[in-house]
Design a protein around this motif. Structure first.
Motif, short mmCIF file in Angstrom:
data_model
loop_
_atom_site.label_atom_id
_atom_site.label_comp_id
_atom_site.label_asym_id
_atom_site.label_seq_id
_atom_site.Cartn_x
_atom_site.Cartn_y
_atom_site.Cartn_z
N CYS A 211 13.29 -31.05 -69.14
CA CYS A 211 12.03 -30.32 -69.00
C CYS A 211 10.93 -31.28 -68.54
CB CYS A 211 11.63 -29.69 -70.34
SG CYS A 211 9.99 -28.92 -70.33
N PHE A 212 10.14 -30.83 -67.58
CA PHE A 212 8.90 -31.52 -67.21
C PHE A 212 7.76 -30.69 -67.80
CE2 PHE A 212 11.85 -33.16 -64.12
CZ PHE A 212 11.45 -34.47 -63.93
N ALA A 213 6.98 -31.30 -68.67
CA ALA A 213 5.91 -30.59 -69.38
C ALA A 213 4.60 -31.32 -69.16
CB ALA A 213 6.23 -30.51 -70.87
N LEU A 214 3.68 -30.68 -68.45
CA LEU A 214 2.39 -31.29 -68.12
C LEU A 214 1.25 -30.39 -68.58
CD1 LEU A 214 3.21 -32.51 -64.49
CD2 LEU A 214 3.22 -33.86 -66.60
N PRO A 215 0.09 -30.97 -68.84
CA PRO A 215 -1.05 -30.14 -69.25
C PRO A 215 -1.56 -29.31 -68.06
CG PRO A 215 -1.71 -32.44 -68.97
CD PRO A 215 -0.23 -32.40 -68.83
N ARG A 216 -2.13 -28.13 -68.35
CA ARG A 216 -2.18 -27.55 -69.69
C ARG A 216 -0.82 -26.95 -70.02
NH1 ARG A 216 -7.13 -23.68 -69.12
NH2 ARG A 216 -6.92 -23.47 -71.38
N HIS A 217 -0.36 -27.17 -71.26
CA HIS A 217 1.01 -26.83 -71.62
C HIS A 217 1.17 -25.33 -71.85
CE1 HIS A 217 2.38 -30.99 -72.08
NE2 HIS A 217 1.15 -31.24 -72.50
N PRO A 218 1.96 -24.65 -71.02
CA PRO A 218 2.15 -23.20 -71.20
C PRO A 218 2.90 -22.91 -72.51
CG PRO A 218 2.85 -23.90 -69.00
CD PRO A 218 2.66 -25.14 -69.81
N ARG A 219 2.48 -21.87 -73.18
CA ARG A 219 3.16 -21.46 -74.41
C ARG A 219 4.63 -21.15 -74.13
NH1 ARG A 219 0.99 -19.76 -78.99
NH2 ARG A 219 -1.04 -19.50 -77.98
N GLU A 220 4.92 -20.60 -72.93
CA GLU A 220 6.30 -20.26 -72.59
C GLU A 220 7.22 -21.47 -72.61
OE1 GLU A 220 6.75 -16.61 -69.59
OE2 GLU A 220 5.37 -18.14 -68.88
N VAL A 221 6.71 -22.64 -72.23
CA VAL A 221 7.53 -23.84 -72.21
C VAL A 221 7.92 -24.23 -73.64
CG1 VAL A 221 7.56 -26.31 -71.69
CG2 VAL A 221 6.64 -24.68 -70.02
N VAL A 222 6.95 -24.20 -74.55
CA VAL A 222 7.24 -24.53 -75.94
C VAL A 222 8.28 -23.57 -76.50
CG1 VAL A 222 6.25 -24.74 -78.26
CG2 VAL A 222 4.93 -25.50 -76.27
N GLU A 223 8.10 -22.28 -76.22
CA GLU A 223 9.05 -21.28 -76.72
C GLU A 223 10.43 -21.46 -76.09
OE1 GLU A 223 6.96 -17.75 -75.71
OE2 GLU A 223 5.64 -17.81 -77.48
N ALA A 224 10.46 -21.81 -74.79
CA ALA A 224 11.74 -21.99 -74.11
C ALA A 224 12.51 -23.18 -74.67
CB ALA A 224 11.51 -22.18 -72.61
N LEU A 225 11.81 -24.27 -75.00
CA LEU A 225 12.48 -25.44 -75.56
C LEU A 225 13.01 -25.13 -76.96
CD1 LEU A 225 10.29 -28.47 -74.44
CD2 LEU A 225 12.20 -27.36 -73.29
N GLU A 226 12.24 -24.39 -77.72
CA GLU A 226 12.72 -24.00 -79.05
C GLU A 226 13.98 -23.14 -78.91
OE1 GLU A 226 10.92 -22.00 -83.15
OE2 GLU A 226 9.88 -21.71 -81.24
N TYR A 227 13.98 -22.24 -77.95
CA TYR A 227 15.13 -21.37 -77.72
C TYR A 227 16.34 -22.19 -77.25
CZ TYR A 227 17.82 -17.34 -76.11
OH TYR A 227 18.80 -16.39 -75.93
N ALA A 228 16.09 -23.14 -76.35
CA ALA A 228 17.18 -23.95 -75.81
C ALA A 228 17.86 -24.77 -76.90
CB ALA A 228 16.65 -24.87 -74.71
N ARG A 229 17.09 -25.34 -77.79
CA ARG A 229 17.69 -26.13 -78.87
C ARG A 229 18.46 -25.23 -79.83
NH1 ARG A 229 13.63 -30.06 -81.72
NH2 ARG A 229 15.51 -31.24 -82.21
#
Length: 364
Positions: A268-286
């Motif tokens: 994952c490449f995560a840059l500001p401003r951090h989208p909520r979808e990215v946080v949720e997607a990483l939680e889902y992926a793990r």
């Protein structure tokens, strides 16, 4: 700034509630409570205790400022941040080093992340100003300073002023804003080079990418270009690389499809401003069993708690939109590490070059 990767300060009360941070807290340790009173409802007493704590913190900061002015180490409200972004980036590195090794709460990580992103201003912000920028309560800033081992926030701010350079060696403070932005990126790259003195995290990431078939690569909004650039080159050596660059309800479906196909790692490449979808997607992926490797702007980015291996690369904030030379270069370094871990990478590159020559793909 309201753009995808521009800075934006949130109101302290609303953001604090959203983060689960109560606005009303008890008195800070060591704060006299007699003035808080004992009458009224429990909520009234709590509000009075919180007001007393804030007033005591403000008095402590005022006393600290007066002492600094008397000692000739501060210039009061007119004190300014370093003139050059180079100095600010150096301060960011020192801040990150200061925070490492401490077990911080989610709220404290929010404060740390804010201070790293506002490194040039951090030594000159009051606790109230920092709380507003981070979207937390003022007592949380005090507790954050104590968690770092300081007597209070004034002691932390005094420490930051002592270690922050006025400007980089040889600088005269006359660079225009465009030169300053370039200088900031140069310093960000120096910071990345220093971090790569220990190559083991990158080597580990390269091996994870090589072993994952397929390899999903996630990047939304401001990070889309970084993810797409990585995927473009990775496909030349890796047999199956999948770009996840669209959010929405299909994102989880695409993660599921990658897992079913045999994926073991997600980049994952995560840059500001951090989208909520990215946080949720990483939680889902793990939760789906994937090992998550993330390139982020800071070790205290919101994605950190959902990442197995986080590789920080600072971004520049001197222009209207963030500059991301360090994350881009780190992506290329990860490509190199992945090639080293793929035994047939060189033969794949040679095969591509031969076909490109036969098709006349390039004009060189």
């Amino acid at each position: 700034m309201s753009g995808d990767n521009g800075g934006a300060a949130a109101g302290a009360t609303g953001a604090a509630r959203a983060a689960g941070e109560p606005d009303v807290t008890g008195a800070v340790q060591g704060t006299p409570t007699a003035q808080a009173g004992t009458g009224g409802t429990p909520a009234d007493r709590a509000r009075r205790r919180a007001d007393a704590a804030r007033a005591e913190a403000a008095r402590a900061e005022a006393d600290a400022d007066a002492a600094e002015r008397a000692a000739g180490t501060d210039h009061g409200p007119e004190a300014k941040a370093p003139a050059f972004p180079d100095a600010a980036a150096g301060t960011a590195a020192r801040l990150q080093k200061l925070f490492e090794g401490h077990r911080l709460t989610p709220t404290q990580r929010r404060i740390a992340h804010c201070m790293v992103r506002r490194a040039a201003d951090a030594p000159f912000l009051s606790s109230v100003e920092l709380a507003e920028l981070a979207g937390v309560s003022q007592p949380s800033v005090t507790r954050f300073a104590v968690a770092l081992g300081f007597d209070g926030y004034p002691a932390l701010r005094r420490h930051l002023r002592e270690v922050a350079p006025a400007e980089p060696p040889g600088g005269d403070g006359t660079a225009n804003e465009y030169q300053q932005a370039v200088q900031a990126e140069i310093d960000n790259l120096r910071h990345l080079a220093a971090a790569l003195a220990d190559p083991s995290p990158v080597v580990r990431a390269g091996r994870l990418f090589a072993a994952s078939r397929p390899l999903p690569v996630l990047g939304l909004r401001a990070a889309t270009a970084q993810a797409a650039g990585f995927v473009y080159f990775a496909r030349k050596v890796h047999p199956d690389v999948r770009l996840l660059d669209e959010g929405g309800t299909l994102l989880a479906d695409r993660i599921d499809a990658a897992v079913r196909a045999g994926a073991s790692t997600l980049l994952c490449f995560a840059l500001p401003r951090h989208p909520r979808e990215v946080v949720e997607a990483l939680e889902y992926a793990r939760a789906a069993g994937l090992t998550v490797v993330t390139v982020a702007d800071s070790a205290f980015a919101p994605v950190a708690r959902h990442t197995d291996l986080l590789l920080p690369a600072p971004v520049g904030t001197g222009l209207a939109f963030d500059t991301v030379c360090a994350p881009m270069l780190l992506g290329r370094v990860l490509l190199e590490a992945m090639c080293d871990a793929l035994p047939d990478a060189q033969s794949r590159l040679e095969e591509f070059d031969a076909k490109a020559a036969a098709r006349g793909l390039f004009v060189e």
